[in-house]
Scaffold this motif. Structure first.
Motif, PDB file in Angstrom:
ATOM      1  N   ASP A  21      41.626  45.520  48.423  1.00  0.00           N
ATOM      2  CA  ASP A  21      40.224  45.726  48.072  1.00  0.00           C
ATOM      3  C   ASP A  21      39.351  44.855  48.951  1.00  0.00           C
ATOM      4  OD1 ASP A  21      37.848  46.367  46.957  1.00  0.00           O
ATOM      5  OD2 ASP A  21      38.291  45.582  44.962  1.00  0.00           O
ATOM      6  N   ARG A  22      38.679  45.440  49.895  1.00  0.00           N
ATOM      7  CA  ARG A  22      37.871  44.695  50.858  1.00  0.00           C
ATOM      8  C   ARG A  22      36.421  44.517  50.403  1.00  0.00           C
ATOM      9  NH1 ARG A  22      41.680  42.181  52.942  1.00  0.00           N
ATOM     10  NH2 ARG A  22      43.158  43.374  54.129  1.00  0.00           N
ATOM     11  N   LYS A  23      36.071  45.084  49.317  1.00  0.00           N
ATOM     12  CA  LYS A  23      34.698  44.933  48.842  1.00  0.00           C
ATOM     13  C   LYS A  23      34.424  43.502  48.413  1.00  0.00           C
ATOM     14  CE  LYS A  23      34.683  49.615  47.138  1.00  0.00           C
ATOM     15  NZ  LYS A  23      34.823  50.399  45.926  1.00  0.00           N
ATOM     16  N   GLY A  24      35.436  42.818  47.921  1.00  0.00           N
ATOM     17  CA  GLY A  24      35.270  41.419  47.533  1.00  0.00           C
ATOM     18  C   GLY A  24      34.777  41.217  46.112  1.00  0.00           C
ATOM     19  N   SER A  25      34.292  42.254  45.488  1.00  0.00           N
ATOM     20  CA  SER A  25      33.755  42.081  44.133  1.00  0.00           C
ATOM     21  C   SER A  25      34.844  41.690  43.144  1.00  0.00           C
ATOM     22  CB  SER A  25      33.045  43.346  43.678  1.00  0.00           C
ATOM     23  OG  SER A  25      33.969  44.408  43.568  1.00  0.00           O
ATOM     24  N   THR A  26      36.049  42.200  43.346  1.00  0.00           N
ATOM     25  CA  THR A  26      37.136  41.864  42.432  1.00  0.00           C
ATOM     26  C   THR A  26      37.457  40.375  42.513  1.00  0.00           C
ATOM     27  OG1 THR A  26      38.041  44.067  42.768  1.00  0.00           O
ATOM     28  CG2 THR A  26      39.502  42.430  41.793  1.00  0.00           C
ATOM     29  N   ILE A  52      35.507  37.973  43.627  1.00  0.00           N
ATOM     30  CA  ILE A  52      34.355  37.186  43.164  1.00  0.00           C
ATOM     31  C   ILE A  52      34.306  37.182  41.640  1.00  0.00           C
ATOM     32  CG2 ILE A  52      31.830  37.111  43.085  1.00  0.00           C
ATOM     33  CD1 ILE A  52      31.891  38.104  46.014  1.00  0.00           C
ATOM     34  N   GLU A  53      34.504  38.327  41.021  1.00  0.00           N
ATOM     35  CA  GLU A  53      34.500  38.397  39.558  1.00  0.00           C
ATOM     36  C   GLU A  53      35.641  37.572  38.971  1.00  0.00           C
ATOM     37  OE1 GLU A  53      34.630  42.537  38.645  1.00  0.00           O
ATOM     38  OE2 GLU A  53      32.554  42.871  39.272  1.00  0.00           O
ATOM     39  N   THR A  84      37.062  34.948  40.286  1.00  0.00           N
ATOM     40  CA  THR A  84      36.708  33.536  40.465  1.00  0.00           C
ATOM     41  C   THR A  84      35.633  33.115  39.464  1.00  0.00           C
ATOM     42  OG1 THR A  84      37.223  33.712  42.812  1.00  0.00           O
ATOM     43  CG2 THR A  84      35.919  31.819  42.129  1.00  0.00           C
TER      44      THR A  84
END
Length: 190
Positions: free
Chosen positions: A25-30, A32-33, A35
């Motif tokens: 998953d390159r969006k990074g939201s996963t 960040i959430e 963390t």
């Protein structure tokens, strides 16, 4: 009926696919959430653990203080045998289960008072340097039928670094644990 090997394989594949989806998953939201939730959750878990361990130590010290006061009140521990070292050893022998060897930070105060009101007037004081003020502390138990007060203090180290500022009330990141018992001695032979 499925063979045993298939169940374990399916579980491992499921775990691998979940992990690989997280990594891909390159969006990074996963991340960040994850963390954002992991940090407060970890802080909460450590705060609960620190508080529970500290409370258990405080309760154990209170029970030990009650037991020693009962032995003094009944004359089981003789007044002539009591001194600061002996009293600290009695407490430390039982408290070492939850504190460091030798009980560093253990302070005792055992005194005779003319009345219960005089004993109640004694307050716990801290110095300007955020340490326990031991002025007037002594180990002088009274004879039969006298009124006495045993106060036991322990400078408990706060173990979790990020909790030290919020939980400590003494210098060096420690918090003061305190137990007190006031009683009138029974009519034993001095």
């Amino acid at each position: 009926m499925r063979p045993e090997g298939k169940v374990g394989e399916t579980t491992r594949k499921g775990r691998r696919s979940l992990w690989s989806r997280f990594v891909r998953d390159r969006k990074g939201s996963t991340a960040i959430e994850f963390t954002m939730l992991a940090i407060p959750f970890s802080l909460l878990v450590f705060a609960i653990l620190e508080s529970c361990i500290s409370f258990a130590g405080q309760q154990m010290m209170s029970n030990i203080t009650d037991d020693i006061a009962r032995q003094l009140r009944t004359g089981h521990i003789r007044r002539a045998n009591v001194n600061e070292t002996m009293l600290k050893n009695l407490i430390c022998d039982r408290l070492e289960v939850v504190v460091s060897e030798g009980c560093p930070g253990l302070v005792v105060d055992l005194r005779e008072f003319p009345s219960f009101a005089a004993a109640a007037a004694v307050k716990v004081k801290l110095t300007s340097g955020k340490d326990l003020d031991t002025t007037g502390f002594a180990v002088t138990p009274g004879p039969a039928l006298s009124k006495n007060m045993l106060r036991v203090f322990y400078k408990w180290p706060v173990m979790t670094d990020f909790m030290r500022k919020s939980m400590s009330n003494l210098k060096d990141g420690k918090t003061l644990h305190f137990a007190s018992v006031t009683w009138q001695n029974e009519p034993f032979d001095n």
